[in-house]
Design an enzyme around this catalytic site. Structure first.
Site, PDB file in Angstrom:
ATOM      1  NE  ARG A 120      -3.521   2.402   2.597  1.00  0.00           N
ATOM      2  CZ  ARG A 120      -4.300   2.724   3.624  1.00  0.00           C
ATOM      3  NH1 ARG A 120      -4.393   1.887   4.654  1.00  0.00           N
ATOM      4  NH2 ARG A 120      -4.968   3.871   3.634  1.00  0.00           N
ATOM      5  CG  HIS A 121      -0.800   4.993  -1.184  1.00  0.00           C
ATOM      6  ND1 HIS A 121      -0.913   5.907  -0.166  1.00  0.00           N
ATOM      7  CD2 HIS A 121      -2.067   4.682  -1.558  1.00  0.00           C
ATOM      8  CE1 HIS A 121      -2.186   6.159   0.076  1.00  0.00           C
ATOM      9  NE2 HIS A 121      -2.907   5.420  -0.744  1.00  0.00           N
ATOM     10  NE  ARG A 154      -3.762   7.630  -3.105  1.00  0.00           N
ATOM     11  CZ  ARG A 154      -4.659   8.020  -4.004  1.00  0.00           C
ATOM     12  NH1 ARG A 154      -4.401   9.063  -4.778  1.00  0.00           N
ATOM     13  NH2 ARG A 154      -5.808   7.389  -4.140  1.00  0.00           N
ATOM     14  CD  GLU A 169      -8.592   2.391  -2.735  1.00  0.00           C
ATOM     15  OE1 GLU A 169      -8.942   1.276  -3.155  1.00  0.00           O
ATOM     16  OE2 GLU A 169      -8.100   2.579  -1.599  1.00  0.00           O
ATOM     17  NE  ARG A 202      -9.139  -3.811   4.281  1.00  0.00           N
ATOM     18  CZ  ARG A 202     -10.016  -2.988   4.841  1.00  0.00           C
ATOM     19  NH1 ARG A 202      -9.951  -1.673   4.609  1.00  0.00           N
ATOM     20  NH2 ARG A 202     -10.956  -3.469   5.626  1.00  0.00           N
TER      21      ARG A 202
END
Length: 247
Positions: free
Chosen positions: A10-11, A67, A109, A193
């Site tokens: 994750r970023h 990001r 995302e 996730r």
């Protein structure tokens, strides 16, 4: 024998992740602390004697959000080619990997739609005012954004690509004969996730009791060296030979 892995990262921290605001398409930089922590993660987990061995990474999938791309830069995998969003390769980084980097919308995302930029508390208040049931993204999706079915479709497509192009060719083969097959995915909290759930064949509607903090790293692999038994690797054993060699 070879058991391929998929590392999910994750970023790093942003102002919105720090404040609990849902960040889908909004472009935000990492905070100074976020950059610092990702650099530390790279030093701790990336290297010839670490969890992620650059020379064993065949491919890297990264979200189109800046990001996530900045996070990959700070991990210092040491890719031979320039990163897709760069004009030229960063020559301050040693070449440690032949991995190709692919920017893909399949790992962007979750599209939060009307909930973009809102906190969970704000979303709860909105739904209560409208007389709607408590929000569960895994069941309800996002109004004006993506449904669980939308997310499942693109993640299943990505998982198929990973297994067909990289894992199927290596799994169960002697290590000296198997092609390089580990892959890296750098993306976001909800989508990674969800990715872990679909990796193991679980429906998102079952609910996702998994957490991945900003800058966190997870490992997905297989049980019994079988492509038909995908699994989440909760933890690996220490590399005893390397530890003993340092004494």
């Amino acid at each position: 024998m070879t058991t391929p892995r998929a590392f999910i990262i994750r970023h790093g921290e942003t102002e919105w992740s720090l404040n609990g605001r849902h960040t889908g398409s909004t472009e935000l930089p990492l905070t100074a602390n976020g950059e610092k922590r990702i650099r530390s993660t790279g030093k701790a987990l990336v290297g010839d004697d670490r969890l992620i061995v650059p020379s064993k990474v065949a491919h890297i999938y990264v979200s189109p959000r800046k990001r996530a791309q900045r996070t990959l830069e700070l991990l210092d995998i040491g890719c031979k080619d320039k990163l897709p969003w760069q004009e030229s390769r960063d020559h301050t980084s040693d070449i440690r990997s032949d991995a190709k980097v692919q920017t893909t919308d399949d790992i962007r995302e979750w599209d939060y739609g009307d909930y973009e930029g809102l906190t969970s508390v704000q979303i709860k208040q909105q739904r209560e005012e409208k007389g709607e049931r408590p929000w569960d993204i895994w069941r309800d999706g996002c109004p004006g954004g993506e449904s669980p079915a939308d997310v499942t479709k693109r993640l299943d497509r990505l998982i198929k690509d990973i297994r067909t192009r990289f894992h199927d060719k290596a799994i169960g083969k002697p290590k000296g004969e198997a092609p390089i097959s580990d892959v890296l995915l750098v993306a976001h909290g909800h989508i990674l996730r969800a990715f872990a759930m679909r990796w193991t064949g679980k429906e998102l509607s079952e609910g996702v009791s998994l957490l991945l903090e900003a800058g966190g790293v997870g490992t997905l692999s297989y049980e019994h060296r079988s492509l038909h038994e995908p699994a989440i690797l909760l933890g690996g054993a220490f590399m005893v030979d390397l530890v003993e060699n340092t004494k």
